[in-house]
Write an enzyme that holds these catalytic residues in place. Structure first.
Site, PDB file in Angstrom:
ATOM      1  N   SER A 149      43.009  21.274  -2.716  1.00 17.12           N
ATOM      2  CA  SER A 149      41.562  21.041  -2.639  1.00 17.12           C
ATOM      3  C   SER A 149      40.860  22.391  -2.688  1.00 17.12           C
ATOM      4  O   SER A 149      41.380  23.393  -2.185  1.00 17.12           O
ATOM      5  CB  SER A 149      41.199  20.343  -1.325  1.00 17.12           C
ATOM      6  OG  SER A 149      39.817  20.514  -1.046  1.00 17.12           O
ATOM      7  N   TYR A 162      41.289  20.153   7.726  1.00 20.28           N
ATOM      8  CA  TYR A 162      41.555  19.692   6.363  1.00 20.28           C
ATOM      9  C   TYR A 162      41.714  20.892   5.426  1.00 20.28           C
ATOM     10  O   TYR A 162      42.674  20.980   4.659  1.00 20.28           O
ATOM     11  CB  TYR A 162      40.402  18.800   5.896  1.00 20.28           C
ATOM     12  CG  TYR A 162      40.490  18.344   4.453  1.00 20.28           C
ATOM     13  CD1 TYR A 162      41.218  17.209   4.122  1.00 20.28           C
ATOM     14  CD2 TYR A 162      39.838  19.031   3.437  1.00 20.28           C
ATOM     15  CE1 TYR A 162      41.293  16.776   2.800  1.00 20.28           C
ATOM     16  CE2 TYR A 162      39.906  18.617   2.128  1.00 20.28           C
ATOM     17  CZ  TYR A 162      40.630  17.490   1.802  1.00 20.28           C
ATOM     18  OH  TYR A 162      40.706  17.063   0.496  1.00 20.28           O
TER      19      TYR A 162
END
Ligand code: NDP
Length: 255
Positions: A149, A162
């Site tokens: 990501s 995250y």
């Protein structure tokens, strides 16, 4: 020439997190270029429906919780029973608990790491064992593609755990690439920018989400289809000499 190099007929791809969003999209993409696809997720009703859509001669659904070693092994066994050993893994399953770190529950932080980091390790390990046993060292057709990501490069966006899980998984990918470099398995990571899927809920319909989009240089989210060519490249023979690579696909959002 290029299209032929993306051809995946006769190959089998295990795709984790295939029940929605990017995983479901990539399952359709790989099936379109001829791969057999093993759809793995916990919501088995969804992957069963997707397998029906793609055709059960081409796709099968396997229950898998990537945080659970026994479930990972059982899922690979079920996929192998249907289509043989997967020589492509897309380690895509992921989760997010957004919010300020002072407000994130320990169990949510742990679940994020278990899914986004340990889940990638467990599925990559299982995939590699089976690939090596069936001769990727000679065929050089083993492919593991990790879903990172763009957050691995960002700070203070309200998803610290995250973002760290995605930074960790990129480094894991480079290490696995080195470990398996003589085993004919290429391990690469792609880092998408922000794509609207279920992972953000209705965030992009809120004023905060709209403000985030307005803050991107091109004032837009990334289209899912932007992943298609990079994914086909990393899964196919075209990337035979590319391993340990990170690719950002974010429409310049992070610049
Ligand atoms: P979705 O929420 O639509 O998909 C997440 C997928 O992960 C679901 O299929 C879900 O399946 C699966 N999953 C979650 N936990 C587990 C688990 N324990 N075991 C097995 N499967 C699990 O979001 P996206 O499609 O957006 O996310 C896919 C990946 O892309 C994630 O890794 C995410 O971090 C990454 N990503 C997404 C971006 C975006 O902007 N959308 C940007 C960058 C990266 P089920 O619940 O059925 O098990």
């Amino acid at each position: 020439m290029t299209a032929a190099r993306y051809e995946l007929t006769g190959r089998t791809a295990m795709i984790t997190g295939a029940s929605s969003g990017i995983g479901a999209h990539l399952a359709r993409l790989l099936a379109q270029v001829g791969a057999n696809v093993v759809l793995a997720a916990r919501r088995t009703d969804r992957i069963a429906a997707l397998a029906e859509e793609l055709g059960t001669d081409r796709a099968c659904a396997v229950a898998m919780d990537v945080t659970d070693e026994a479930s990972v092994i059982a899922g690979f066994d079920a996929g192998e029973a249907r289509f043989g050993v997967a020589n492509i893994l897309i380690a895509n399953a992921g989760t997010s608990h957004a919010g300020r770190s002072t407000e994130i529950a320990a169990r949510d932080a742990a679940q994020t790491i278990d899914t986004n980091f340990t889940g990638v390790f467990l599925t990559a390990r299982e995939a590699a064992k089976r690939m090596i046993a069936t001769g990727t060292r000679e065929s050089e057709k083993g492919r593991i593609l990790i879903m990172g990501s763009i957050t691995h490069r960002l700070h203070g966006m309200g998803d610290a755990v995250y973002a760290a899980s995605k930074a960790g998984v990129a480094h894991l990918g480079r290490n696995l690439a080195r470990e398996w470099v003589r085993q004919g398995i290429n391990v690469n990571t792609i880092h998408p920018g922000y794509i609207p899927t279920e992972i953000q809920g209705d965030w992009y319909q809120t004023p905060g989400g709209q403000a985030q989009i307005a803050g991107f240089h091109r004032r837009r989210l990334v289209e899912m289809e932007a992943l298609d060519d990079p994914v086909l490249y990393f899964c196919s023979d075209a990337s035979r000499m590319v391993t340990g690579c990170d690719m950002v696909i974010d429409d310049g959002q992070v610049l």
